[in-house]
Motif scaffolding. Structure first.
Motif, PDB file in Angstrom:
ATOM      1  N   TYR A 123       0.842  -1.205   0.000  1.00 29.72           N
ATOM      2  CA  TYR A 123       0.000   0.000   0.000  1.00 29.72           C
ATOM      3  C   TYR A 123       0.876   1.255   0.000  1.00 29.72           C
ATOM      4  N   ARG A 124       1.928   1.228   0.798  1.00 30.06           N
ATOM      5  CA  ARG A 124       2.847   2.365   0.872  1.00 30.06           C
ATOM      6  C   ARG A 124       3.538   2.620  -0.467  1.00 30.06           C
ATOM      7  N   LEU A 125       3.878   1.571  -1.158  1.00 33.18           N
ATOM      8  CA  LEU A 125       4.642   1.686  -2.395  1.00 33.18           C
ATOM      9  C   LEU A 125       3.796   2.110  -3.592  1.00 33.18           C
ATOM     10  N   LEU A 126       2.490   1.855  -3.537  1.00 31.44           N
ATOM     11  CA  LEU A 126       1.613   2.169  -4.660  1.00 31.44           C
ATOM     12  C   LEU A 126       1.319   3.661  -4.758  1.00 31.44           C
ATOM     13  N   LYS A 127       1.175   4.101  -5.995  1.00 32.96           N
ATOM     14  CA  LYS A 127       0.646   5.438  -6.236  1.00 32.96           C
ATOM     15  C   LYS A 127      -0.854   5.437  -5.922  1.00 32.96           C
ATOM     16  N   PRO A 128      -1.460   6.607  -5.699  1.00 29.37           N
ATOM     17  CA  PRO A 128      -2.922   6.657  -5.577  1.00 29.37           C
ATOM     18  C   PRO A 128      -3.568   6.037  -6.814  1.00 29.37           C
ATOM     19  N   SER A 129      -4.591   5.239  -6.591  1.00 27.16           N
ATOM     20  CA  SER A 129      -5.298   4.483  -7.633  1.00 27.16           C
ATOM     21  C   SER A 129      -4.466   3.329  -8.192  1.00 27.16           C
ATOM     22  N   GLY A 130      -3.326   3.035  -7.555  1.00 30.32           N
ATOM     23  CA  GLY A 130      -2.512   1.902  -7.985  1.00 30.32           C
ATOM     24  C   GLY A 130      -3.166   0.574  -7.635  1.00 30.32           C
ATOM     25  N   MET A 131      -2.731  -0.499  -8.309  1.00 28.04           N
ATOM     26  CA  MET A 131      -3.357  -1.812  -8.169  1.00 28.04           C
ATOM     27  C   MET A 131      -2.366  -2.836  -7.618  1.00 28.04           C
TER      28      MET A 131
END
Length: 260
Positions: A123-131
């Motif tokens: 979750y930390r590594l994902l961009k907003p709206s990332g999957m």
């Protein structure tokens, strides 16, 4: 004895095949990776890093906790300048936050007990709206009846003691979804997938791969003699096929979690 991922002898055990087109098609229906930054956590030999590059990802990062696996992955992905590899733990990668559009965790979580920590890191590594794409087997997936395609089923038919080992390391759907929610994900979907693992030209290629325990951690629980008997048993069951070619498939569950 469980597989030693840090052993030089196992450097290429997860680097000797290609991701099948069936897997690539399934992922493309889920998310378009063209021009995206993708992270493969628990990348092993880089098989799926290479697949993402071929699907058009702008850059793919593979992370694994084993130096030997990383060495195998680097060798496997020569000629793919858009792929880089780093050594890191799935619970604490030391990678920068909010950098990735897509994260894959394939055949990873059955090696972990703290799913919430793993998913929180994603979750930390994902961009907003990332999957986040989590691909794993439930015990129900693993214990599907054996046949000429679902060869893994014969492992448990011949050695029922492996069922308990498999059950102890497999997470059910409720557990996975609960951990994803605790990590902050809100949009979570679950899908089933039958993925072609590999197509063998004939029995000899198939036997060589099984006897080497290539890409199959559960087979490291067997002695050499037990493994030899298992291979003989499976080959006997497959003897009356109409073609020499062996198409092996595995059953999986995929959880899709979007960062809001």
């Amino acid at each position: 004895m469980p597989i030693d991922f840090h052993s030089k002898d196992n450097r290429f055990t997860y680097a000797t095949r290609r991701a099948d087109s069936s897997w690539m098609s399934a992922i493309q229906k889920i998310v378009d990776v063209k021009g995206k930054h993708v992270l493969d956590v628990g990348c092993g030999g880089g098989i799926y890093c290479k697949a993402f590059a071929e699907m058009g990802a702008e850059h793919v990062t593979g992370v694994d906790f084993s130096k030997e696996m990383i060495k195998g992955a680097v060798e496997n992905c020569k000629g793919y300048p858009q792929i880089t590899f780093v050594e890191g733990d799935a619970l604490d990668t030391n990678l920068p936050s909010s950098q990735y559009d897509v994260i894959l965790e394939r055949a990873l979580i059955h090696h972990l007990t703290d799913l919430e920590a793993c998913f929180s890191e994603a979750y930390r590594l994902l961009k907003p709206s990332g999957m986040l794409i989590v691909q794993s087997r439930t015990i129900e997936d693993a214990l599907q009846p054996p046949n000429e395609h679902h060869i893994r089923g014969y492992f448990f038919e011949v050695y029922p003691r492996l069922i308990q080992i498999e059950a102890e390391r497999r997470h059910d759907g409720k557990t996975v979804k609960k951990a994803l929610l605790k990590a902050g994900f809100r949009s979570i979907d679950e899908h089933k997938l039958s993925e072609t693992r590999k197509t063998y030209t004939g029995p000899e290629e198939f036997k060589d791969e099984l006897l080497a325990r290539t890409g199959r951690s559960i087979l490291h629980e067997l002695s050499d003699l037990e493994l030899e008997y298992l291979v003989q048993y499976i080959c006997e069951r497959l003897r009356n096929r109409s073609t020499q070619e062996i198409v092996e498939q595995d059953y999986w569950t995929i959880w899709l979690a979007k960062k809001e």
